[in-house]
Scaffold this motif. Sequence first.
Motif, PDB file in Angstrom:
ATOM      1  N   ILE A 123      35.386 -18.150 -60.078  1.00  9.39           N
ATOM      2  CA  ILE A 123      36.200 -17.787 -58.923  1.00  9.39           C
ATOM      3  C   ILE A 123      36.403 -18.993 -58.022  1.00  9.39           C
ATOM      4  O   ILE A 123      37.477 -19.185 -57.465  1.00  9.39           O
ATOM      5  N   ALA A 124      35.357 -19.830 -57.926  1.00  8.48           N
ATOM      6  CA  ALA A 124      35.488 -21.019 -57.076  1.00  8.48           C
ATOM      7  C   ALA A 124      36.546 -21.963 -57.615  1.00  8.48           C
ATOM      8  O   ALA A 124      37.327 -22.532 -56.860  1.00  8.48           O
ATOM      9  N   THR A 125      36.586 -22.114 -58.947  1.00  5.63           N
ATOM     10  CA  THR A 125      37.619 -23.000 -59.503  1.00  5.63           C
ATOM     11  C   THR A 125      39.008 -22.423 -59.271  1.00  5.63           C
ATOM     12  O   THR A 125      39.962 -23.178 -59.079  1.00  5.63           O
ATOM     13  N   ILE A 126      39.136 -21.101 -59.298  1.00  9.23           N
ATOM     14  CA  ILE A 126      40.452 -20.514 -59.047  1.00  9.23           C
ATOM     15  C   ILE A 126      40.848 -20.688 -57.589  1.00  9.23           C
ATOM     16  O   ILE A 126      41.997 -20.956 -57.265  1.00  9.23           O
ATOM     17  N   LEU A 127      39.872 -20.561 -56.696  1.00 11.07           N
ATOM     18  CA  LEU A 127      40.202 -20.542 -55.267  1.00 11.07           C
ATOM     19  C   LEU A 127      40.235 -21.926 -54.626  1.00 11.07           C
ATOM     20  O   LEU A 127      40.607 -22.039 -53.467  1.00 11.07           O
ATOM     21  N   LYS A 128      39.824 -22.949 -55.378  1.00 15.11           N
ATOM     22  CA  LYS A 128      39.815 -24.293 -54.797  1.00 15.11           C
ATOM     23  C   LYS A 128      41.231 -24.705 -54.397  1.00 15.11           C
ATOM     24  O   LYS A 128      42.139 -24.694 -55.223  1.00 15.11           O
ATOM     25  N   THR A 129      41.414 -25.053 -53.110  1.00 15.42           N
ATOM     26  CA  THR A 129      42.723 -25.425 -52.535  1.00 15.42           C
ATOM     27  C   THR A 129      43.808 -24.418 -52.895  1.00 15.42           C
ATOM     28  O   THR A 129      44.963 -24.762 -53.079  1.00 15.42           O
ATOM     29  N   SER A 130      43.430 -23.157 -52.992  1.00 13.99           N
ATOM     30  CA  SER A 130      44.398 -22.141 -53.391  1.00 13.99           C
ATOM     31  C   SER A 130      45.205 -21.664 -52.190  1.00 13.99           C
ATOM     32  O   SER A 130      44.797 -21.835 -51.046  1.00 13.99           O
ATOM     33  N   THR A 131      46.365 -21.074 -52.489  1.00 15.32           N
ATOM     34  CA  THR A 131      47.149 -20.461 -51.409  1.00 15.32           C
ATOM     35  C   THR A 131      46.516 -19.158 -50.950  1.00 15.32           C
ATOM     36  O   THR A 131      46.844 -18.665 -49.881  1.00 15.32           O
ATOM     37  N   MET A 132      45.630 -18.594 -51.757  1.00 11.34           N
ATOM     38  CA  MET A 132      44.968 -17.343 -51.385  1.00 11.34           C
ATOM     39  C   MET A 132      43.751 -17.646 -50.520  1.00 11.34           C
ATOM     40  O   MET A 132      42.619 -17.363 -50.891  1.00 11.34           O
ATOM     41  N   SER A 133      43.987 -18.248 -49.366  1.00  6.00           N
ATOM     42  CA  SER A 133      42.856 -18.662 -48.533  1.00  6.00           C
ATOM     43  C   SER A 133      42.177 -17.451 -47.898  1.00  6.00           C
ATOM     44  O   SER A 133      41.044 -17.542 -47.446  1.00  6.00           O
ATOM     45  N   GLY A 134      42.887 -16.319 -47.851  1.00  3.61           N
ATOM     46  CA  GLY A 134      42.288 -15.119 -47.281  1.00  3.61           C
ATOM     47  C   GLY A 134      41.072 -14.663 -48.064  1.00  3.61           C
ATOM     48  O   GLY A 134      40.147 -14.092 -47.493  1.00  3.61           O
ATOM     49  N   VAL A 135      41.082 -14.926 -49.381  1.00  2.00           N
ATOM     50  CA  VAL A 135      39.973 -14.445 -50.207  1.00  2.00           C
ATOM     51  C   VAL A 135      38.674 -15.136 -49.809  1.00  2.00           C
ATOM     52  O   VAL A 135      37.620 -14.505 -49.729  1.00  2.00           O
ATOM     53  N   THR A 136      38.764 -16.446 -49.538  1.00  2.00           N
ATOM     54  CA  THR A 136      37.559 -17.170 -49.122  1.00  2.00           C
ATOM     55  C   THR A 136      37.025 -16.604 -47.814  1.00  2.00           C
ATOM     56  O   THR A 136      35.815 -16.422 -47.654  1.00  2.00           O
ATOM     57  N   GLN A 137      37.951 -16.318 -46.884  1.00  8.35           N
ATOM     58  CA  GLN A 137      37.530 -15.700 -45.625  1.00  8.35           C
ATOM     59  C   GLN A 137      36.860 -14.353 -45.868  1.00  8.35           C
ATOM     60  O   GLN A 137      35.839 -14.021 -45.268  1.00  8.35           O
ATOM     61  N   LEU A 138      37.452 -13.605 -46.792  1.00  4.57           N
ATOM     62  CA  LEU A 138      36.891 -12.295 -47.118  1.00  4.57           C
ATOM     63  C   LEU A 138      35.484 -12.443 -47.691  1.00  4.57           C
ATOM     64  O   LEU A 138      34.575 -11.683 -47.340  1.00  4.57           O
ATOM     65  N   GLN A 139      35.311 -13.474 -48.540  1.00  8.15           N
ATOM     66  CA  GLN A 139      33.984 -13.708 -49.104  1.00  8.15           C
ATOM     67  C   GLN A 139      32.980 -14.035 -48.008  1.00  8.15           C
ATOM     68  O   GLN A 139      31.857 -13.519 -48.014  1.00  8.15           O
ATOM     69  N   GLN A 140      33.400 -14.887 -47.059  1.00  9.29           N
ATOM     70  CA  GLN A 140      32.495 -15.220 -45.958  1.00  9.29           C
ATOM     71  C   GLN A 140      32.130 -13.977 -45.155  1.00  9.29           C
ATOM     72  O   GLN A 140      30.964 -13.756 -44.814  1.00  9.29           O
ATOM     73  N   GLN A 141      33.147 -13.171 -44.860  1.00  4.12           N
ATOM     74  CA  GLN A 141      32.895 -11.946 -44.094  1.00  4.12           C
ATOM     75  C   GLN A 141      31.936 -11.026 -44.833  1.00  4.12           C
ATOM     76  O   GLN A 141      31.023 -10.444 -44.241  1.00  4.12           O
ATOM     77  N   LEU A 142      32.156 -10.907 -46.151  1.00  3.66           N
ATOM     78  CA  LEU A 142      31.304 -10.035 -46.953  1.00  3.66           C
ATOM     79  C   LEU A 142      29.870 -10.531 -46.949  1.00  3.66           C
ATOM     80  O   LEU A 142      28.924  -9.745 -46.851  1.00  3.66           O
ATOM     81  N   ARG A 143      29.717 -11.875 -47.023  1.00  3.39           N
ATOM     82  CA  ARG A 143      28.366 -12.420 -47.014  1.00  3.39           C
ATOM     83  C   ARG A 143      27.688 -12.132 -45.684  1.00  3.39           C
ATOM     84  O   ARG A 143      26.541 -11.685 -45.639  1.00  3.39           O
ATOM     85  N   ASP A 144      28.430 -12.338 -44.564  1.00  2.00           N
ATOM     86  CA  ASP A 144      27.852 -12.051 -43.245  1.00  2.00           C
ATOM     87  C   ASP A 144      27.511 -10.572 -43.112  1.00  2.00           C
ATOM     88  O   ASP A 144      26.475 -10.216 -42.575  1.00  2.00           O
ATOM     89  N   HIS A 145      28.402  -9.734 -43.623  1.00  2.00           N
ATOM     90  CA  HIS A 145      28.196  -8.293 -43.580  1.00  2.00           C
ATOM     91  C   HIS A 145      26.924  -7.921 -44.329  1.00  2.00           C
ATOM     92  O   HIS A 145      26.129  -7.114 -43.865  1.00  2.00           O
ATOM     93  N   GLN A 146      26.738  -8.605 -45.483  1.00  2.00           N
ATOM     94  CA  GLN A 146      25.550  -8.351 -46.292  1.00  2.00           C
ATOM     95  C   GLN A 146      24.297  -8.786 -45.578  1.00  2.00           C
ATOM     96  O   GLN A 146      23.269  -8.119 -45.626  1.00  2.00           O
ATOM     97  N   VAL A 147      24.404  -9.932 -44.870  1.00  2.39           N
ATOM     98  CA  VAL A 147      23.241 -10.447 -44.139  1.00  2.39           C
ATOM     99  C   VAL A 147      22.855  -9.475 -43.036  1.00  2.39           C
ATOM    100  O   VAL A 147      21.679  -9.225 -42.776  1.00  2.39           O
ATOM    101  N   GLN A 148      23.855  -8.893 -42.381  1.00  7.12           N
ATOM    102  CA  GLN A 148      23.590  -7.990 -41.260  1.00  7.12           C
ATOM    103  C   GLN A 148      22.871  -6.722 -41.692  1.00  7.12           C
ATOM    104  O   GLN A 148      22.073  -6.169 -40.964  1.00  7.12           O
ATOM    105  N   ARG A 149      23.218  -6.235 -42.884  1.00 12.86           N
ATOM    106  CA  ARG A 149      22.632  -4.947 -43.310  1.00 12.86           C
ATOM    107  C   ARG A 149      21.143  -5.055 -43.476  1.00 12.86           C
ATOM    108  O   ARG A 149      20.649  -6.067 -43.947  1.00 12.86           O
TER     109      ARG A 149
END
Lengths: 94, 189
Positions: free
Chosen positions: B163-189
């Motif tokens: 997934i990282a190779t697909i998302l590197k400098t990709s136009t789908m930058s929202g997915v990386t943000q979503l991943q960060q949010q999901l990780r933070d969400h996971q940390v909070q639980r």
Amino acid sequence: MTQTSWLDSHEAAVAHMTELLKQPATKTSNLKKVNHLRSLSGDRPLTMAEYLDVIEKSRRGIYPWDEVEKLNLFQRLRKAWKNGRHAFNATMRK
Amino acid sequence: MMNAVKTLSNWYELPWSVGLKEVLVLFGFILGMISGFIGVVTYRRNTAIRAQDVRANRIRRTYDVMVSYPGAIRDKVLLVTRQLNEGLKVLDELHPQELDADQLDSILLSIVLETDMIGLLHLLDPYGFLLGHQDYLFTDEVLNTFASEVRRVLLNQQLASSIATILKTSTMSGVTQLQQQLRDHQVQR
């Protein structure tokens, strides 16, 4: 979901993967696969150096969602303030 | 001394008068206080109403996002998850320790290609963009609607490099943000 894939049944998956294992895989062929995947979403192809960089990072357990972008002092302060505010709001709402 | 005592003890007998100027100053003071009080109350009230509006808008936007997470995307996520699980299970049976890294990557990429991960990432990209703007949404509530199922795909450790190779400098930058949010969400639980 009418289309079928070899991942839908266990036997087909095993058969296909053993087929895949017989073919040799190199960094170049992997990069070609990656660039095919990237072309599906309209992104530019990766160069070998970038590909190796990503691979190396994920081997070491550094994932893209853990990377923080470089910020200067004021941006960091602003971000810290923002995070603190959100944390406070979230706590108060609970 | 005696004069002072006399004056103080007989103060009620002293002649006195109030000037027009004094009355005007006193009235002006009182009027100023009243108008100041009214001003403060109006300001507080308007601020409270505006805060209510902002909150209501936030709730409405959050609700829109929660409702707009359609069954089609959910079906897609579940399908991709099932196929990925199947593929990874078979890969585990084939003893990945004996494979070299390139072959492992090759197989993982084949699995990713077969599961139409790209289509799924395209569908999830806008949600990452929305979740990047925390001032306008209740991020936790939005994430609660789909975090548990999306996390299994996007934060999968085995597929992380693909997934990282697909998302590197990709136009789908929202997915990386979503991943960060999901990780933070996971940390909070």
